[in-house]
Design an enzyme around this catalytic site. Structure first.
Site, PDB file in Angstrom:
ATOM      1  N   CYS A  74      38.736  41.402  44.111  1.00 31.13           N
ATOM      2  CA  CYS A  74      39.766  42.434  44.363  1.00 31.13           C
ATOM      3  C   CYS A  74      41.140  41.947  43.923  1.00 31.13           C
ATOM      4  O   CYS A  74      41.949  42.724  43.395  1.00 31.13           O
ATOM      5  CB  CYS A  74      39.828  42.781  45.848  1.00 31.13           C
TER       6      CYS A  74
HETATM    7  C1  BEZ Z   1      35.643  40.128  46.140  1.00 29.73           C
HETATM    8  O1  BEZ Z   1      36.478  41.020  46.104  1.00 29.73           O
HETATM    9  O2  BEZ Z   1      35.818  39.090  45.554  1.00 29.73           O
HETATM   10  C2  BEZ Z   1      34.344  40.303  46.863  1.00 29.73           C
HETATM   11  C3  BEZ Z   1      34.317  41.095  48.006  1.00 29.73           C
HETATM   12  C4  BEZ Z   1      33.126  41.218  48.684  1.00 29.73           C
HETATM   13  C5  BEZ Z   1      31.983  40.570  48.215  1.00 29.73           C
HETATM   14  C6  BEZ Z   1      32.036  39.807  47.063  1.00 29.73           C
HETATM   15  C7  BEZ Z   1      33.243  39.661  46.384  1.00 29.73           C
END
Ligand code: BEZ
Length: 211
Positions: free
Chosen positions: A45
């Site tokens: 994100c």
């Molecule tokens: C991320 O945004 O990096 C992420 C969020 C939930 C699970 C895996 C990655």
């Protein structure tokens, strides 16, 4: 029932990193992109939000307002914003909505319980100036989205809206387009006076219309 293409998207109010907003009023007569993030302080994100900030001028050029959403409180978003600017080199320049009670996530079907009960998947909703859903894409939490592809499909959606054309496989801006099957040859003569190529009666190729 899940939101479907052509549905009027639900209205909502949210506190965001750019102040409180009422979604439909905030969209006004612009196109919109609402995209969800599973959780604050997560790696994928963080990269996505930095890239959307980098691409903000491209969304502006297309009259598209972008808003992110994550099911965490605003205080977390504000702290995370510092990390995004620091690590991605682009500070948030669009609202990131807080949805700590998951009300908006539920309204838009962003929680897929067989993936996770507690966080959203990566949903993307593209909304037209008529507030209707034009496109939706769903990615799992572990796969970062390609926002250049999102701009490409927005270009296609906007061409369809303005010129009654469809875009063929792997189309990019500037490539030839296809006259919509719903447009008769008589109508096409008025819309495309420079002519087109008929490969089959249902496959009529024309240069991409400009403004
Ligand atoms: C991320 O945004 O990096 C992420 C969020 C939930 C699970 C895996 C990655």
């Amino acid at each position: 029932m899940a939101l479907q293409l052509g549905d009027t998207v639900p209205d909502f109010e949210a506190n965001t990193t750019a102040g409180h907003l009422r979604f439909h009023d905030w969209l006004g007569s612009s196109w919109g992109v609402l995209f969800s993030h599973p959780k604050d302080f997560t790696p994928v994100c963080t990269t996505e939000l930095g890239d959307v900030a980098r691409l903000k001028p491209e969304f502006d050029k297309r009259d598209v307002k972008v808003v992110g959403l994550s099911v965490d409180p605003l205080s977390d978003h504000e702290a995370w914003a510092g990390d995004i600017a620091e690590t991605q080199g682009h500070a948030l320049n669009f609202p990131l909505a807080a949805d700590p009670d998951r009300a908006i996530a539920d309204l838009y079907g962003m929680i897929h319980p067989n993936a996770s009960d507690t966080v959203t998947v990566r949903s993307v909703f593209v909304i037209g100036p008529d507030k209707k859903l034009k496109l939706t894409i769903t990615y799992p939490a572990s796969t970062g989205r390609n926002f250049a592809e999102l701009l490409r499909v927005i270009d296609s959606l906007q061409l369809t809206a303005k010129h009654s054309v469809a875009t063929p496989v792997n189309w990019v801006d500037g490539d030839d387009v296809i006259i919509m099957p719903s447009v008769t040859d008589e109508q096409a003569k008025l819309k495309f006076p420079s002519g087109w190529k008929t490969l089959k009666p249902y496959l009529r190729v024309v240069a991409q219309p400009r403004e």
